[in-house]
Design a protein around this motif. Structure first.
Motif, PDB file in Angstrom:
ATOM      1  N   HIS A   1       0.537  -1.398   0.220  1.00 48.74           N
ATOM      2  CA  HIS A   1       0.005  -0.062  -0.131  1.00 48.74           C
ATOM      3  C   HIS A   1       0.625   1.313   0.346  1.00 48.74           C
ATOM      4  O   HIS A   1       0.592   2.516  -0.643  1.00 48.74           O
ATOM      5  CB  HIS A   1      -0.854   0.016   1.612  1.00 48.74           C
ATOM      6  CG  HIS A   1      -1.760  -0.998   1.305  1.00 48.74           C
ATOM      7  ND1 HIS A   1      -3.324  -0.295   0.529  1.00 48.74           N
ATOM      8  CD2 HIS A   1      -1.667  -2.353   1.352  1.00 48.74           C
ATOM      9  CE1 HIS A   1      -4.107  -1.440   0.186  1.00 48.74           C
ATOM     10  NE2 HIS A   1      -3.371  -2.896   1.094  1.00 48.74           N
TER      11      HIS A   1
ATOM     12  N   GLN B   1       0.920   4.150  -3.033  1.00 47.09           N
ATOM     13  CA  GLN B   1       0.623   5.579  -2.781  1.00 47.09           C
ATOM     14  C   GLN B   1       1.408   6.715  -2.939  1.00 47.09           C
ATOM     15  O   GLN B   1       1.205   7.550  -3.358  1.00 47.09           O
ATOM     16  CB  GLN B   1      -0.050   5.386  -0.979  1.00 47.09           C
ATOM     17  CG  GLN B   1      -1.039   5.021  -0.544  1.00 47.09           C
ATOM     18  CD  GLN B   1      -2.504   5.681  -1.073  1.00 47.09           C
ATOM     19  OE1 GLN B   1      -1.741   6.847  -1.557  1.00 47.09           O
ATOM     20  NE2 GLN B   1      -3.038   4.611  -2.460  1.00 47.09           N
TER      21      GLN B   1
ATOM     22  N   ASP C   1      -4.690   1.643  -0.374  1.00 44.49           N
ATOM     23  CA  ASP C   1      -4.797   3.049   0.664  1.00 44.49           C
ATOM     24  C   ASP C   1      -3.784   3.051   1.598  1.00 44.49           C
ATOM     25  O   ASP C   1      -3.423   2.132   2.775  1.00 44.49           O
ATOM     26  CB  ASP C   1      -5.920   2.229   1.470  1.00 44.49           C
ATOM     27  CG  ASP C   1      -7.175   3.102   2.726  1.00 44.49           C
ATOM     28  OD1 ASP C   1      -6.486   4.901   2.643  1.00 44.49           O
ATOM     29  OD2 ASP C   1      -8.163   3.281   2.973  1.00 44.49           O
TER      30      ASP C   1
ATOM     31  N   GLU D   1      -4.359   4.374   5.058  1.00 41.77           N
ATOM     32  CA  GLU D   1      -4.857   3.857   6.219  1.00 41.77           C
ATOM     33  C   GLU D   1      -4.922   3.040   6.627  1.00 41.77           C
ATOM     34  O   GLU D   1      -4.366   2.597   7.925  1.00 41.77           O
ATOM     35  CB  GLU D   1      -5.918   4.838   6.319  1.00 41.77           C
ATOM     36  CG  GLU D   1      -5.892   6.644   5.923  1.00 41.77           C
ATOM     37  CD  GLU D   1      -7.735   6.674   5.829  1.00 41.77           C
ATOM     38  OE1 GLU D   1      -8.570   6.160   5.875  1.00 41.77           O
ATOM     39  OE2 GLU D   1      -7.803   8.235   5.365  1.00 41.77           O
ATOM     40  N   TYR D   2      -4.752   2.064   5.860  1.00 37.68           N
ATOM     41  CA  TYR D   2      -4.752   0.553   6.174  1.00 37.68           C
ATOM     42  C   TYR D   2      -3.655   0.190   6.612  1.00 37.68           C
ATOM     43  O   TYR D   2      -3.040  -0.195   7.791  1.00 37.68           O
ATOM     44  CB  TYR D   2      -5.077  -0.448   4.586  1.00 37.68           C
ATOM     45  CG  TYR D   2      -5.096  -2.190   5.765  1.00 37.68           C
ATOM     46  CD1 TYR D   2      -6.002  -2.864   5.810  1.00 37.68           C
ATOM     47  CD2 TYR D   2      -3.350  -2.021   4.964  1.00 37.68           C
ATOM     48  CE1 TYR D   2      -4.949  -3.991   6.164  1.00 37.68           C
ATOM     49  CE2 TYR D   2      -2.915  -3.966   4.865  1.00 37.68           C
ATOM     50  CZ  TYR D   2      -3.822  -4.524   5.009  1.00 37.68           C
ATOM     51  OH  TYR D   2      -3.894  -5.620   5.855  1.00 37.68           O
TER      52      TYR D   2
END
Length: 276
Positions: free
Chosen positions: A223, A227, A242, A244-245
């Motif tokens: 991730h 990102q 993501d 945030e994960y």
């Protein structure tokens, strides 16, 4: 034994702990070589060779066309640097001094200082390697490389998140290491080697089919790498990852690791290793 220890204020205690972390971080960086410059250079050299090896591999295998539109070296570095930061931090935390280490016999030393020093020394080396490679690439090959990075702050944030997630997973391994030293050592090595593929640094997540995504989206490093490419390239919008994960998973793992390390510290003994 014969010295009086005067009580410190909270500020003085915080400064004292920071000083201990600083000196232990310097020790962690310099332990590979007696010369400070050579110690730093030898740590940087591995990252530099890794970047060059991936660049040559992509060119030989003809995978350059599958990369994103933009500077090809940035595409490689967004994968390699985050992978190196994650795995190096995990290895440094797992290899830091445990509660039964001889270093813990010194009064100011404790496992929290050892873990923080291992984390910060790795972060220092990785950022130094990043700036060195970017500087050489900017001066010798592409003088506009810094202007091609769409959001440098976002890229740095993803490097820090990769560093934090590596430290969080390393904390869990470190807490379990005194109880199961051989299995933890094997699992840690397998995880670091598996991330060569599982991190997804050689693929573009938006171009991957759904049946392949399920093999990668469990990994917080996957991730953060995807990102970071979204922040590095203006024409790439990551929709299958993501950050945030990765952040929430790292927070959960580091809390589990801290609690487990506290329990292990209360029960670990130097005699455990003697019977093996």
């Amino acid at each position: 034994m014969f010295q009086n220890s005067a009580p410190r204020s909270r500020l003085a205690s915080a400064v004292y702990v920071c000083e201990l972390i600083y000196h232990n971080s310097v020790r962690a960086v310099r332990k590979t070589h007696g010369n400070a410059f050579m110690a730093i250079f030898m740590n940087m050299l591995q990252t530099i060779i890794f970047v060059m090896a991936f660049y040559v591999m992509f060119m030989i295998l003809g995978l350059r066309g599958t990369a994103l539109r933009g500077d090809f070296m940035i595409y490689i570095m967004t994968g390699v640097f985050l992978y190196m930061t994650h795995t190096k931090t995990l290895g440094a935390v797992v290899g830091s001094e445990g509660p039964a280490s001889p270093m813990m016999q010194h009064a100011p030393m404790n496992t929290a200082i050892a873990i923080a020093s291992a984390m910060l020394s790795t972060l220092y080396i990785q950022f130094l390697s990043l700036f060195a490679i970017l500087f050489v690439y900017d001066v010798a090959f592409n003088p506009f490389v810094m202007q091609e990075i769409y959001d440098p702050i976002g890229c740095i944030a993803m490097i820090l998140l990769s560093w934090f997630s590596g430290a969080a997973i390393g904390m869990v391994f470190l807490a379990a290491k005194p109880w199961f030293p051989t299995p933890v050592s094997i699992i840690s090595t397998v995880y670091q080697r598996a991330n060569m593929i599982a991190s997804g640094k050689m693929f573009v997540a938006n171009a991957m089919p759904g049946y392949m995504l399920v093999m990668f989206d469990w990994n917080p490093l996957f991730h953060t790498i995807d990102q970071s490419r979204g922040y590095a390239f203006a024409n790439y919008n990551p929709r299958n990852s993501d950050w945030e994960y990765a952040l929430y998973l790292s927070l959960v793992l580091i809390m589990i690791g801290l609690m487990a390390e506290f329990y292990t510290r209360k029960h670990a003994s130097a005699s455990w290793g003697a019977r093996r």
